[in-house]
Design a protein around this motif. Structure first.
Motif, mmCIF file in Angstrom:
data_model
loop_
_atom_site.group_PDB
_atom_site.id
_atom_site.type_symbol
_atom_site.label_atom_id
_atom_site.label_comp_id
_atom_site.label_asym_id
_atom_site.label_seq_id
_atom_site.Cartn_x
_atom_site.Cartn_y
_atom_site.Cartn_z
ATOM 1 N N THR A 41 0.844 -1.190 0.000
ATOM 2 C CA THR A 41 0.000 0.000 0.000
ATOM 3 C C THR A 41 0.880 1.242 0.000
ATOM 4 O O THR A 41 2.054 1.186 0.341
ATOM 5 C CB THR A 41 -0.929 0.036 1.238
ATOM 6 N N ASP A 42 0.282 2.360 -0.412
ATOM 7 C CA ASP A 42 0.942 3.672 -0.441
ATOM 8 C C ASP A 42 2.155 3.714 -1.370
ATOM 9 O O ASP A 42 3.038 4.557 -1.202
ATOM 10 C CB ASP A 42 1.378 4.113 0.970
ATOM 11 N N ARG A 89 3.678 -1.390 3.836
ATOM 12 C CA ARG A 89 3.298 0.006 3.610
ATOM 13 C C ARG A 89 4.533 0.758 3.140
ATOM 14 O O ARG A 89 5.546 0.834 3.843
ATOM 15 C CB ARG A 89 2.756 0.636 4.895
ATOM 16 N N HIS A 101 0.690 -6.959 5.047
ATOM 17 C CA HIS A 101 1.044 -6.119 3.911
ATOM 18 C C HIS A 101 2.241 -5.233 4.222
ATOM 19 O O HIS A 101 2.660 -5.106 5.370
ATOM 20 C CB HIS A 101 -0.166 -5.307 3.411
#
Length: 165
Positions: free
Chosen positions: A7-8, A60, A58
């Motif tokens: 993510t990100d 980041r 996950h």
């Protein structure tokens, strides 16, 4: 084995292509785990920094660290945004890489990034530097020189500079 989602991450083509070196570091204060991944896209090598979020399985994305003058090979993290990298060669051209290998030009180097400055090379040149790792206490850095089949041990001092044993 479960793949971790990211993510990100920046929206760019080939964001995670040609992953090469990888190293993890746990922040002793927050107990957060960070993953540093060395990427070899076609243009400029970079180190991608991720926070590992285990509860959600996950990664980041935190930041990208780029030094356009460096052809990175492997890395080992010794502190927050502090790591050593092996530079295999100066060149990106396959022809020049082969020529320098054939001529046994010692163009490999050990680079250090301290979180603020661009990567800087430690003294000495090596022939085909490859893997790099650290002792559990991070006081010794081990480097494999593929071209000479030698493993070097590098003693770190308090100022994160180096002296050879």
């Amino acid at each position: 084995m479960t793949p971790l989602t990211i993510t990100d991450a920046p929206n760019m083509d080939g964001f995670m292509v040609r992953c090469h070196g990888i190293s993890a570091w746990r922040d002793p204060e927050s107990d957060s785990l960070y993953l540093y991944v060395l990427i070899h896209p076609e243009s400029v090598d970079r180190v991608e920094v991720f926070e590992v979020v285990l509860k959600r399985l996950h990664l980041r994305h935190i930041r990208s660290i780029v030094d356009p003058s460096t052809f990175m090979n492997d890395l080992v993290v010794v502190g927050r945004d502090q790591f050593y990298i092996t530079r295999f060669t100066w060149f990106r051209s396959f022809v020049w890489i082969r020529l320098s290998h054939w001529l046994h030009i010692p163009e490999g180097a050990i680079l250090f990034y301290d979180g603020d400055q661009v990567m800087r090379a430690l003294p000495d040149s090596y022939f085909l530097l490859n893997g790099i790792n650290a002792s559990p206490d991070k006081k010794t850095i081990y480097v494999a020189e593929l071209g000479t089949k030698i493993i070097h041990a590098l003693q770190r001092d308090d100022k994160l500079t180096t002296t050879w044993k």
